[in-house]
Design a protein around this motif. Structure first.
Motif, PDB file in Angstrom:
ATOM      1  N   HIS A  36       0.827  -1.205   0.000  1.00 43.80           N
ATOM      2  CA  HIS A  36       0.000   0.000   0.000  1.00 43.80           C
ATOM      3  C   HIS A  36       0.863   1.257   0.000  1.00 43.80           C
ATOM      4  O   HIS A  36       0.592   2.216  -0.732  1.00 43.80           O
ATOM      5  CB  HIS A  36      -0.911   0.020   1.231  1.00 43.80           C
ATOM      6  N   ALA A  37       1.893   1.265   0.848  1.00 43.78           N
ATOM      7  CA  ALA A  37       2.714   2.462   0.989  1.00 43.78           C
ATOM      8  C   ALA A  37       3.457   2.798  -0.297  1.00 43.78           C
ATOM      9  O   ALA A  37       3.477   3.957  -0.735  1.00 43.78           O
ATOM     10  CB  ALA A  37       3.703   2.278   2.141  1.00 43.78           C
ATOM     11  N   PHE A  38       4.063   1.813  -0.925  1.00 47.98           N
ATOM     12  CA  PHE A  38       4.799   2.080  -2.158  1.00 47.98           C
ATOM     13  C   PHE A  38       3.869   2.593  -3.259  1.00 47.98           C
ATOM     14  O   PHE A  38       4.205   3.514  -4.007  1.00 47.98           O
ATOM     15  CB  PHE A  38       5.539   0.826  -2.622  1.00 47.98           C
ATOM     16  N   ARG A  39       2.693   1.990  -3.362  1.00 50.95           N
ATOM     17  CA  ARG A  39       1.765   2.408  -4.415  1.00 50.95           C
ATOM     18  C   ARG A  39       1.178   3.781  -4.140  1.00 50.95           C
ATOM     19  O   ARG A  39       0.883   4.536  -5.072  1.00 50.95           O
ATOM     20  CB  ARG A  39       0.652   1.373  -4.557  1.00 50.95           C
ATOM     21  N   ALA A  40       0.973   4.100  -2.858  1.00 56.41           N
ATOM     22  CA  ALA A  40       0.334   5.364  -2.519  1.00 56.41           C
ATOM     23  C   ALA A  40       1.296   6.542  -2.561  1.00 56.41           C
ATOM     24  O   ALA A  40       0.895   7.665  -2.896  1.00 56.41           O
ATOM     25  CB  ALA A  40      -0.294   5.268  -1.130  1.00 56.41           C
ATOM     26  N   LEU A  41       2.553   6.311  -2.212  1.00 61.06           N
ATOM     27  CA  LEU A  41       3.482   7.420  -2.006  1.00 61.06           C
ATOM     28  C   LEU A  41       4.346   7.754  -3.209  1.00 61.06           C
ATOM     29  O   LEU A  41       4.988   8.809  -3.230  1.00 61.06           O
ATOM     30  CB  LEU A  41       4.390   7.110  -0.811  1.00 61.06           C
ATOM     31  N   ALA A  42       4.413   6.872  -4.194  1.00 63.42           N
ATOM     32  CA  ALA A  42       5.282   7.122  -5.355  1.00 63.42           C
ATOM     33  C   ALA A  42       4.604   6.616  -6.628  1.00 63.42           C
ATOM     34  O   ALA A  42       3.880   5.620  -6.599  1.00 63.42           O
ATOM     35  CB  ALA A  42       6.638   6.439  -5.172  1.00 63.42           C
ATOM     36  N   ALA A  43       4.851   7.326  -7.717  1.00 65.36           N
ATOM     37  CA  ALA A  43       4.271   6.943  -9.006  1.00 65.36           C
ATOM     38  C   ALA A  43       5.151   5.906  -9.687  1.00 65.36           C
ATOM     39  O   ALA A  43       6.370   5.873  -9.473  1.00 65.36           O
ATOM     40  CB  ALA A  43       4.131   8.172  -9.895  1.00 65.36           C
ATOM     41  N   PRO A  44       4.564   5.024 -10.511  1.00 62.29           N
ATOM     42  CA  PRO A  44       5.374   4.053 -11.252  1.00 62.29           C
ATOM     43  C   PRO A  44       6.505   4.731 -12.012  1.00 62.29           C
ATOM     44  O   PRO A  44       6.311   5.781 -12.633  1.00 62.29           O
ATOM     45  CB  PRO A  44       4.361   3.408 -12.205  1.00 62.29           C
ATOM     46  N   GLY A  45       7.677   4.134 -11.944  1.00 66.58           N
ATOM     47  CA  GLY A  45       8.846   4.693 -12.600  1.00 66.58           C
ATOM     48  C   GLY A  45       9.679   5.590 -11.717  1.00 66.58           C
ATOM     49  O   GLY A  45      10.807   5.946 -12.062  1.00 66.58           O
ATOM     50  N   ALA A  46       9.134   5.977 -10.549  1.00 70.62           N
ATOM     51  CA  ALA A  46       9.866   6.877  -9.653  1.00 70.62           C
ATOM     52  C   ALA A  46      10.938   6.122  -8.886  1.00 70.62           C
ATOM     53  O   ALA A  46      10.821   4.913  -8.648  1.00 70.62           O
ATOM     54  CB  ALA A  46       8.900   7.544  -8.680  1.00 70.62           C
ATOM     55  N   PRO A  47      11.987   6.820  -8.434  1.00 66.54           N
ATOM     56  CA  PRO A  47      12.996   6.161  -7.598  1.00 66.54           C
ATOM     57  C   PRO A  47      12.516   6.062  -6.156  1.00 66.54           C
ATOM     58  O   PRO A  47      11.746   6.903  -5.674  1.00 66.54           O
ATOM     59  CB  PRO A  47      14.199   7.100  -7.703  1.00 66.54           C
ATOM     60  N   VAL A  48      12.951   5.041  -5.457  1.00 63.80           N
ATOM     61  CA  VAL A  48      12.719   4.900  -4.029  1.00 63.80           C
ATOM     62  C   VAL A  48      14.031   4.477  -3.392  1.00 63.80           C
ATOM     63  O   VAL A  48      14.743   3.616  -3.928  1.00 63.80           O
ATOM     64  CB  VAL A  48      11.594   3.880  -3.733  1.00 63.80           C
ATOM     65  N   LEU A  49      14.376   5.110  -2.297  1.00 64.24           N
ATOM     66  CA  LEU A  49      15.633   4.793  -1.622  1.00 64.24           C
ATOM     67  C   LEU A  49      15.412   3.668  -0.621  1.00 64.24           C
ATOM     68  O   LEU A  49      14.406   3.643   0.087  1.00 64.24           O
ATOM     69  CB  LEU A  49      16.178   6.021  -0.893  1.00 64.24           C
ATOM     70  N   VAL A  50      16.353   2.735  -0.563  1.00 65.81           N
ATOM     71  CA  VAL A  50      16.300   1.620   0.382  1.00 65.81           C
ATOM     72  C   VAL A  50      17.688   1.417   0.964  1.00 65.81           C
ATOM     73  O   VAL A  50      18.702   1.741   0.333  1.00 65.81           O
ATOM     74  CB  VAL A  50      15.823   0.311  -0.296  1.00 65.81           C
ATOM     75  N   GLU A  51      17.731   0.892   2.172  1.00 62.85           N
ATOM     76  CA  GLU A  51      19.014   0.505   2.746  1.00 62.85           C
ATOM     77  C   GLU A  51      19.592  -0.656   1.945  1.00 62.85           C
ATOM     78  O   GLU A  51      18.854  -1.431   1.339  1.00 62.85           O
ATOM     79  CB  GLU A  51      18.816   0.073   4.199  1.00 62.85           C
ATOM     80  N   THR A  52      20.905  -0.757   1.949  1.00 62.52           N
ATOM     81  CA  THR A  52      21.521  -1.921   1.319  1.00 62.52           C
ATOM     82  C   THR A  52      22.521  -2.527   2.288  1.00 62.52           C
ATOM     83  O   THR A  52      23.413  -1.825   2.776  1.00 62.52           O
ATOM     84  CB  THR A  52      22.210  -1.573  -0.008  1.00 62.52           C
ATOM     85  N   PRO A  53      22.295  -3.797   2.677  1.00 62.33           N
ATOM     86  CA  PRO A  53      21.238  -4.692   2.216  1.00 62.33           C
ATOM     87  C   PRO A  53      19.897  -4.323   2.844  1.00 62.33           C
ATOM     88  O   PRO A  53      19.834  -3.466   3.721  1.00 62.33           O
ATOM     89  CB  PRO A  53      21.718  -6.065   2.700  1.00 62.33           C
ATOM     90  N   THR A  54      18.833  -5.020   2.403  1.00 61.58           N
ATOM     91  CA  THR A  54      17.509  -4.743   2.947  1.00 61.58           C
ATOM     92  C   THR A  54      16.615  -5.964   2.795  1.00 61.58           C
ATOM     93  O   THR A  54      17.019  -6.979   2.210  1.00 61.58           O
ATOM     94  CB  THR A  54      16.880  -3.521   2.269  1.00 61.58           C
ATOM     95  N   TYR A  55      15.399  -5.841   3.302  1.00 67.15           N
ATOM     96  CA  TYR A  55      14.418  -6.926   3.271  1.00 67.15           C
ATOM     97  C   TYR A  55      13.989  -7.240   1.841  1.00 67.15           C
ATOM     98  O   TYR A  55      13.515  -6.345   1.134  1.00 67.15           O
ATOM     99  CB  TYR A  55      13.224  -6.512   4.129  1.00 67.15           C
ATOM    100  N   PRO A  56      14.125  -8.486   1.366  1.00 64.87           N
ATOM    101  CA  PRO A  56      13.745  -8.819  -0.017  1.00 64.87           C
ATOM    102  C   PRO A  56      12.281  -8.550  -0.330  1.00 64.87           C
ATOM    103  O   PRO A  56      11.932  -8.216  -1.466  1.00 64.87           O
ATOM    104  CB  PRO A  56      14.056 -10.320  -0.119  1.00 64.87           C
ATOM    105  N   GLY A  57      11.402  -8.696   0.663  1.00 65.01           N
ATOM    106  CA  GLY A  57       9.988  -8.419   0.426  1.00 65.01           C
ATOM    107  C   GLY A  57       9.731  -6.974   0.077  1.00 65.01           C
ATOM    108  O   GLY A  57       8.807  -6.660  -0.691  1.00 65.01           O
ATOM    109  N   ALA A  58      10.526  -6.064   0.634  1.00 66.87           N
ATOM    110  CA  ALA A  58      10.396  -4.654   0.286  1.00 66.87           C
ATOM    111  C   ALA A  58      10.853  -4.406  -1.150  1.00 66.87           C
ATOM    112  O   ALA A  58      10.223  -3.649  -1.898  1.00 66.87           O
ATOM    113  CB  ALA A  58      11.200  -3.802   1.257  1.00 66.87           C
ATOM    114  N   LEU A  59      11.949  -5.044  -1.531  1.00 68.38           N
ATOM    115  CA  LEU A  59      12.424  -4.906  -2.909  1.00 68.38           C
ATOM    116  C   LEU A  59      11.382  -5.439  -3.891  1.00 68.38           C
ATOM    117  O   LEU A  59      11.129  -4.836  -4.936  1.00 68.38           O
ATOM    118  CB  LEU A  59      13.747  -5.652  -3.083  1.00 68.38           C
TER     119      LEU A  59
END
Length: 464
Positions: free
Chosen positions: A180-203
């Protein structure tokens, strides 16, 4: 005449005759056909050969020609390849998530997974909570779209600060909250920052939403605020996903000071922080308050799930947000799934409101400390080449570094063949891994003896 037309006419006549006859009936002999139709032996033999090739007749030397048995038509093999064009080139990659959810075969020791072993789950308390919940006359009525008021109030109290029940949306577990959060807060094609490494489910969730994950390095204290600021500036991203408490997989926990710095960086960038507080109940020591409790401006979208500490099937989480983002998140859930089933919400409310809940939290934290110590001792004894960079203050996992040059994939496969499952480090990286790593889960085995046996099997692979 022995030309093609006479062969075709005779073949057509014989086809009609086979259609009128029954399977196994004998056709007129070649001599009869020659005398009756005035054709040559060659014409007759070629016409019969055509029908035999079509499967209409069978010839039996010395006996004659017979109508062939009826055969069921061979169905054309289904061909869904047309879907490749219709679906386009965007792929939903579930491999990392599925590998963490897979059940081990008999005799195989799991040192991977994202949930408590069944023996550590509050099964009796859950059963009692569910029994009490279903006895309520309104349990099967439609709940409020944003969740039961009492459950939302409980989530707000757990987070603290100035968060109220009006800021809470009840969703179907932490993974649904991420989606829900990814779809609501950013449009398709937009960048999102994540820690590396990170949870595979988030990726996987970010990829399914059409977002481009950009890695921000972490150290022993968690994400580095200086590099986070640089990543915001370079990419123009407006969303940062992080796990500030017992980061998965490294186990790092952000200090209060670093949480303040992350919030300041995000506010300066005009960006949201998705705070995945999956391990809030898995800590064995004091921990800083969640960032959402430190944030009055609506920068943080907070996720607090009950599945990790209870059961994977108690798919209930609180998704906390303020301002227009909260409205959009509620709208996304309504459009996608309406609401979380009320019996599940009522069961969760009964569980967290019972004396068994606090007893369970204490028991799990004690078991985590015991198992983590056993895992570390087992690695030192059986697999000294697996280096533990950070001993986390709780959680389910330990992140280990393998010797440089080790073939990580070969180790994982050899371990599987040797009867132990481990998580490969590569699935936790949004880009190229810096070296061979493994995540080892001490809460997955049934008991300490099985945990030690799993480490022994892994050590045998690493020393072979």
């Amino acid at each position: 005449m022995d030309d093609d037309s006479s062969i075709a006419r005779l073949a057509a006549m014989l086809r009609e005759e086979t259609q009128r006859a029954r399977p196994g009936d004998k056709l007129p002999s070649s001599r009869d056909l020659m005398r009756r139709l005035g054709v040559s032996p060659v014409t007759v033999s070629r016409a019969i050969a055509l029908l035999a090739a079509e499967g209409r007749v069978v010839t039996r030397p010395g006996s004659g020609v017979f109508v062939a048995p009826v055969r069921e038509p061979i169905a054309e093999a289904p061909d869904p390849s047309w879907q490749t064009v219709a679906l386009g080139d965007r792929m939903v990659d579930d491999r990392g998530v599925v590998s963490l959810l897979a059940r081990p075969a008999d005799g195989v020791v799991p040192l991977t997974g994202g949930y408590l072993n069944p023996a550590l789950r509050p099964v009796k308390a859950l059963a009692a909570a569910a029994a009490r919940a279903v006895r309520r006359p309104d349990t099967w009525a439609m709940p409020p779209l944003n969740g039961l008021a009492e459950l939302r109030r409980w989530f707000a109290g757990e987070v603290g600060g100035t968060v109220t029940q009006n800021d809470v949306l009840v969703v179907s577990g932490g993974q649904a909250a991420l989606t829900h959060a990814f779809r609501a807060l950013a449009a398709p094609g937009a960048p999102v920052l994540v820690e590396t490494p990170t949870y595979p489910g988030a990726l996987a969730a970010a990829g399914a939403a059409g977002l481009r994950a950009t890695a921000v390095p972490v150290d022993s204290g968690g994400v580095r605020p200086d590099l986070l600021a640089e990543a915001f500036a370079v990419t123009g991203a407006r969303v940062f996903y992080c796990q500030p408490t017992l980061h998965n997989p490294t186990g790092a926990t952000l200090t209060r000071e670093r949480r303040d710095q992350v919030l300041a960086v995000a506010r300066a960038a005009g960006a949201f922080v998705i705070e995945d507080d999956f391990a809030r109940y898995l800590t064995t020591g004091p921990v800083a308050p969640p960032m959402v409790a430190m944030d009055p401006h609506g920068t943080v979208v907070h996720i607090l799930s009950l599945s990790k500490i209870s059961s994977p099937s108690l798919r209930v989480a609180g998704l906390i947000a303020r301002g227009p983002a909260a409205h959009r998140l509620r709208a996304v859930q309504v459009v996608e799934s309406f609401f979380v089933a009320r019996p599940l919400q009522e069961t969760a409310l009964e569980l967290v409101g019972s004396p068994a809940w606090r007893r369970h939290l204490g028991a799990v934290r004690q078991e985590i400390a015991t198992r983590q110590a056993a895992l570390l001792a087992g690695l030192a004894r059986h697999a000294p080449s697996a280096v533990v960079g950070l001993v986390p203050g709780g959680g389910m996992h330990v992140w280990v570094r393998l010797p440089p040059g080790t073939d990580e994939g070969a180790v994982v496969e050899a371990a599987r063949l040797g009867g132990v499952l481990v998580s490969p480090g590569r699935i936790y990286y949004p880009s190229e891994p810096p070296g061979p790593r493994l995540r080892l889960t001490h809460t997955a085995p049934d008991n300490l003896a099985e945990l030690d046996e799993g480490i022994r099997r892994l050590g045998a692979v690493l020393t072979s």
